[in-house]
Design an enzyme around this catalytic site. Sequence first.
Site, PDB file in Angstrom:
ATOM      1  N   THR A  61      30.564  12.738  12.241  1.00  0.00           N
ATOM      2  CA  THR A  61      29.371  14.894  12.538  1.00  0.00           C
ATOM      3  C   THR A  61      29.985  15.537  11.408  1.00  0.00           C
ATOM      4  OG1 THR A  61      28.779  16.387  14.101  1.00  0.00           O
ATOM      5  CG2 THR A  61      30.711  16.058  14.137  1.00  0.00           C
ATOM      6  N   LYS A 119      29.230  13.773   7.212  1.00  0.00           N
ATOM      7  CA  LYS A 119      27.648  12.737   7.239  1.00  0.00           C
ATOM      8  C   LYS A 119      27.183  12.108   6.118  1.00  0.00           C
ATOM      9  CE  LYS A 119      26.344  15.035  11.520  1.00  0.00           C
ATOM     10  NZ  LYS A 119      25.012  15.210  12.031  1.00  0.00           N
ATOM     11  N   ASP A 133      20.208  10.623  14.234  1.00  0.00           N
ATOM     12  CA  ASP A 133      19.353  12.320  14.320  1.00  0.00           C
ATOM     13  C   ASP A 133      18.568  12.284  14.779  1.00  0.00           C
ATOM     14  OD1 ASP A 133      22.367  13.437  14.585  1.00  0.00           O
ATOM     15  OD2 ASP A 133      22.493  13.662  12.477  1.00  0.00           O
ATOM     16  N   GLU A 147      14.056  27.141  -2.869  1.00  0.00           N
ATOM     17  CA  GLU A 147      14.607  25.925  -3.665  1.00  0.00           C
ATOM     18  C   GLU A 147      14.786  24.907  -2.418  1.00  0.00           C
ATOM     19  OE1 GLU A 147      15.547  29.381  -3.909  1.00  0.00           O
ATOM     20  OE2 GLU A 147      14.310  29.853  -5.168  1.00  0.00           O
ATOM     21  N   GLY A 175      18.211  21.942  21.919  1.00  0.00           N
ATOM     22  CA  GLY A 175      18.418  20.956  21.698  1.00  0.00           C
ATOM     23  C   GLY A 175      18.675  19.553  22.116  1.00  0.00           C
TER      24      GLY A 175
HETATM   25  N1  LIG Z   1      20.900  19.700  19.224  1.00  0.00           N
HETATM   26  C1  LIG Z   1      21.612  19.027  18.229  1.00  0.00           C
HETATM   27  O1  LIG Z   1      22.253  17.887  18.520  1.00  0.00           O
HETATM   28  C2  LIG Z   1      22.075  19.762  16.854  1.00  0.00           C
HETATM   29  C3  LIG Z   1      22.077  18.480  15.866  1.00  0.00           C
HETATM   30  C4  LIG Z   1      22.122  19.357  14.264  1.00  0.00           C
HETATM   31  C5  LIG Z   1      22.539  20.713  14.530  1.00  0.00           C
HETATM   32  N2  LIG Z   1      21.689  21.116  14.663  1.00  0.00           N
HETATM   33  C6  LIG Z   1      21.681  22.993  15.141  1.00  0.00           C
HETATM   34  O2  LIG Z   1      21.227  23.280  13.969  1.00  0.00           O
HETATM   35  C7  LIG Z   1      21.449  23.760  12.886  1.00  0.00           C
HETATM   36  C8  LIG Z   1      21.367  23.818  11.633  1.00  0.00           C
HETATM   37  O3  LIG Z   1      22.683  22.768  11.274  1.00  0.00           O
HETATM   38  P1  LIG Z   1      22.322  22.235  10.475  1.00  0.00           P
HETATM   39  O4  LIG Z   1      23.403  21.034  10.168  1.00  0.00           O
HETATM   40  O5  LIG Z   1      20.839  21.702   9.407  1.00  0.00           O
HETATM   41  O6  LIG Z   1      22.967  23.592   9.179  1.00  0.00           O
HETATM   42  P2  LIG Z   1      22.477  23.509   7.291  1.00  0.00           P
HETATM   43  O7  LIG Z   1      22.736  22.698   6.943  1.00  0.00           O
HETATM   44  O8  LIG Z   1      23.478  24.461   7.257  1.00  0.00           O
HETATM   45  O9  LIG Z   1      21.568  24.086   7.500  1.00  0.00           O
HETATM   46  C9  LIG Z   1      21.590  25.664   8.120  1.00  0.00           C
HETATM   47  C10 LIG Z   1      20.005  26.126   7.615  1.00  0.00           C
HETATM   48  O10 LIG Z   1      19.781  27.430   8.723  1.00  0.00           O
HETATM   49  C11 LIG Z   1      18.942  27.944   7.746  1.00  0.00           C
HETATM   50  N3  LIG Z   1      19.627  29.440   7.873  1.00  0.00           N
HETATM   51  C12 LIG Z   1      21.036  29.986   8.303  1.00  0.00           C
HETATM   52  N4  LIG Z   1      21.135  31.512   8.489  1.00  0.00           N
HETATM   53  C13 LIG Z   1      19.874  32.013   8.252  1.00  0.00           C
HETATM   54  C14 LIG Z   1      18.936  33.179   8.374  1.00  0.00           C
HETATM   55  N5  LIG Z   1      20.303  34.126   8.060  1.00  0.00           N
HETATM   56  N6  LIG Z   1      17.899  33.567   8.324  1.00  0.00           N
HETATM   57  C15 LIG Z   1      17.385  32.233   7.569  1.00  0.00           C
HETATM   58  N7  LIG Z   1      17.562  30.879   7.798  1.00  0.00           N
HETATM   59  C16 LIG Z   1      19.221  31.018   8.027  1.00  0.00           C
HETATM   60  C17 LIG Z   1      19.178  27.913   6.549  1.00  0.00           C
HETATM   61  O11 LIG Z   1      18.517  28.395   5.951  1.00  0.00           O
HETATM   62  P3  LIG Z   1      18.701  28.303   4.107  1.00  0.00           P
HETATM   63  O12 LIG Z   1      18.679  27.100   3.135  1.00  0.00           O
HETATM   64  O13 LIG Z   1      18.458  29.501   3.411  1.00  0.00           O
HETATM   65  O14 LIG Z   1      20.178  28.517   3.177  1.00  0.00           O
HETATM   66  C18 LIG Z   1      19.507  26.906   6.683  1.00  0.00           C
HETATM   67  O15 LIG Z   1      17.958  25.696   6.584  1.00  0.00           O
HETATM   68  C19 LIG Z   1      22.643  24.744  14.007  1.00  0.00           C
HETATM   69  O16 LIG Z   1      22.052  25.966  14.542  1.00  0.00           O
HETATM   70  C20 LIG Z   1      23.220  23.417  14.573  1.00  0.00           C
HETATM   71  O17 LIG Z   1      24.019  24.214  16.541  1.00  0.00           O
HETATM   72  C21 LIG Z   1      21.913  21.169  16.409  1.00  0.00           C
END
Ligand SMILES: NC(=O)c1ccc[n+]([C@@H]2O[C@H](COP(=O)([O-])OP(=O)(O)OC[C@H]3O[C@@H](n4cnc5c(N)ncnc54)[C@H](OP(=O)(O)O)[C@@H]3O)[C@@H](O)[C@H]2O)c1
Length: 274
Positions: A62, A66, A102, A153, A238
Site C-alpha cells: 500500500t 505501489k 485495486d 494537467e 468505498g
Molecule cells: N476504498 C478503498 O479501498 C480505497 C483505495 C484507495 C484509495 N482510497 C481513497 O481514495 C482517496 C484518494 O486516494 P489516492 O491514492 O488516489 O490519492 P492521491 O493519488 O494523492 O490523489 C488525490 C486526488 O484528490 C484530489 N484532491 C485532493 N485534495 C483536493 C481538494 N482540496 N480539492 C480537489 N481535489 C483534491 C487530487 O487532485 P489534484 O490532482 O488536483 O491534486 C487527486 O485527484 C483517499 O481518500 C483514499 O483514502 C480508497
Amino acid sequence: MVKHFAVIGCPIAHSLSPVMHNAGYKALDLAADYQKFQVSPEDLGEAVLGLKALGFSGWNVTVPHKEAILPFLDELTEEARRAGAVNTVKVHKGRLIGHNTDGSGFVRSLQEHMELGEGKKIVLLGAGGAAKGIAMALAPFGVQLCIMNRTPERGAELLEKIREWGGQARQEVWGRGEWLTQADCVIQTTSLGLKKEDYPFSLEGIHPGTLVVDIIFNPWETPFLQSAKVLGCKIVNGMDMLLYQGVNAWEFWLEDKAPVDAMRKALYQALAQV
Ligand SMILES: NC(=O)c1ccc[n+]([C@@H]2O[C@H](COP(=O)([O-])OP(=O)(O)OC[C@H]3O[C@@H](n4cnc5c(N)ncnc54)[C@H](OP(=O)(O)O)[C@@H]3O)[C@@H](O)[C@H]2O)c1
C-alpha cells in the site's frame, strides 16, 4: 505448512487487511496468517528480499510503495502493467509476480450495482492513484469515461494513459457540468470528505436514481454522498472496494474462491470499532 501473508506500507497501523484476511482463513480453517509491517521507503528493497527469504507466499503493498516496488519484482501481470502500480505480490516458484487488484476490486464492487458495457457514461472525479487504477480497470468494458480533476494537467495525463490502452475518455473542467447530468454513474475518488468537508460543487441537475460512489468509507457517508442521497441518487461508499481488492488478492494467491461473507463481516465489525 502454514502459509504467511502480509501487507507493507507506511503508515500501516490503520490497515484493516489483516482483520479481513485472518477472518477468511478462520472461516475456511486454513493454516495461514496475515500480518502488517511498517516499511519506510528507503527500506523497501530489503523488506521485499526479507519477506521472500522468510518464506512469505505473498503480500499486499500500500501507500507509498505501489509504484516504487516495481523494480524489485520479476514479472508483472496485465493488470499491474495497465495500472502501472502493484498492490499484490505473489511468490511463485521463487519468482516475484506483481499484480493489481485495486481496479478489479472496484469493478467487482460496482458490478453489484450496475451493468458495465458499451456506451455507459461514467464520471470520475479525481485523477490520483486510486482514480488511475479504477479508470484502467473500467476502460476495457467500453464505457465512456469523463475525467474531472482540480489540476487539469494531472487529468490530462490520465486521459492519455486511458487512450493509450484503447479506452474511451474525455476531460471536463473541474466542477458541475453537462456531463454530470448525463452520467449513468459518478465516482468520487479524491480525498475530499475524509475530514467530512463539504464538496466544492453540488450535483444539482443529476438524474434521481443515478449511481453515485465515493471510494472513501470512513466517514461511512461523506458530505458528498449525503448530498447525492438528498438528490435521490443511489449511493455506495468505498467499503466494498476495499473488500474486493482483498478478495481478488486472496484468489490470486490461493487460486480458490475467497469466503467473501466472512471477510465482509470482519471488515464491517472492525470499522464499527474505529
Ligand atoms: N476504498 C478503498 O479501498 C480505497 C483505495 C484507495 C484509495 N482510497 C481513497 O481514495 C482517496 C484518494 O486516494 P489516492 O491514492 O488516489 O490519492 P492521491 O493519488 O494523492 O490523489 C488525490 C486526488 O484528490 C484530489 N484532491 C485532493 N485534495 C483536493 C481538494 N482540496 N480539492 C480537489 N481535489 C483534491 C487530487 O487532485 P489534484 O490532482 O488536483 O491534486 C487527486 O485527484 C483517499 O481518500 C483514499 O483514502 C480508497
